[in-house]
Scaffold this motif. Structure first.
Motif, PDB file in Angstrom:
ATOM      1  N   ASN A  76       0.879  -1.172   0.000  1.00  9.75           N
ATOM      2  CA  ASN A  76       0.000   0.000   0.000  1.00  9.75           C
ATOM      3  C   ASN A  76       0.911   1.216   0.000  1.00  9.75           C
ATOM      4  OD1 ASN A  76      -2.077   1.804   0.267  1.00  9.75           O
ATOM      5  ND2 ASN A  76      -2.653   1.181   2.332  1.00  9.75           N
ATOM      6  N   ASP A  80      -2.002   5.557  -1.325  1.00  7.01           N
ATOM      7  CA  ASP A  80      -2.998   4.542  -1.001  1.00  7.01           C
ATOM      8  C   ASP A  80      -3.403   3.709  -2.207  1.00  7.01           C
ATOM      9  OD1 ASP A  80      -3.202   4.890   1.788  1.00  7.01           O
ATOM     10  OD2 ASP A  80      -4.308   6.749   1.435  1.00  7.01           O
ATOM     11  N   LEU A 148      -8.323   8.514   3.277  1.00  2.85           N
ATOM     12  CA  LEU A 148      -8.146   7.209   2.639  1.00  2.85           C
ATOM     13  C   LEU A 148      -9.304   6.868   1.719  1.00  2.85           C
ATOM     14  CD1 LEU A 148      -6.787   5.095   5.630  1.00  2.85           C
ATOM     15  CD2 LEU A 148      -5.499   6.239   3.830  1.00  2.85           C
TER      16      LEU A 148
END
Length: 187
Positions: A76, A80, A148
């Motif tokens: 990751n 992201d 995120l």
């Protein structure tokens, strides 16, 4: 018994074995990369050099390891994005495991309902003020706030900062302070 059956049906055992050998060689050549990738995956899985959660740089790919499989390592990255790096690529490139050298980096992930979501800059300012109260433990200007995901009814955030000294209890104390501030926002 098998040779007897082959002779009974008029099949020459030498020709059959030759054919099987050619097919086996063709399969080995076809699946060579996949097989070496799997062997590399086994070596990585059973070595203690890379573990889940490590922050690594492999070639031009950099991020946190979230999975190690027989075929690839799943990273990751800082944007992201999920990057799948083949295990053969890992073995042929330099690896920098920054987790060994930078265990002072702390990440806290949390979610806010859209009903409780506030402007990102206001949230960043509140968390910066909180971390400024712990200026002996947290490096100045090291905080980063990332969104995120924005989902139907919640927003997922991640805040990262760097501690001045290594220490698990110090890290946990600051994480709890951040989560308490998030709880204040929710209330």
């Amino acid at each position: 018994m098998i040779i007897g059956l082959m002779l009974a049906f008029g099949i020459d055992p030498k020709e059959f074995l030759t054919s099987i050998t050619i097919v086996a060689a063709a399969l080995a050549l076809t699946f060579r990369d996949y097989i070496t990738n799997m062997i590399s995956g086994l070596i990585i899985m059973f070595s203690d050099q890379l573990t889940l959660g490590d922050y690594v740089k492999i070639g031009e790919h950099q991020g946190q390891i979230i999975d190690i499989t027989l075929v690839n390592i799943v990273i990751n990255n800082d944007d992201d994005d999920i990057v799948m790096v083949p295990n053969n690529f890992v073995f042929t490139n330099n690896i920098i495991n920054q987790s060994f050298q930078n265990s002072r980096k702390v990440s806290v992930e949390f979610e806010l309902d859209l009903a409780h979501a506030i402007d990102r800059e206001i949230l960043k300012a509140r968390l910066s003020d909180l971390l400024a109260q712990h200026n002996n433990e947290v490096q100045e200007d090291s905080m980063k706030l990332k969104v995120l995901a924005v989902q139907k009814d919640l927003v997922k955030y991640k805040v990262q900062f760097t501690l001045t000294n290594k220490g698990k209890t110090q890290s946990q104390f600051i994480k709890n302070a951040v989560l308490n501030e998030v709880m204040k926002i929710k209330n």
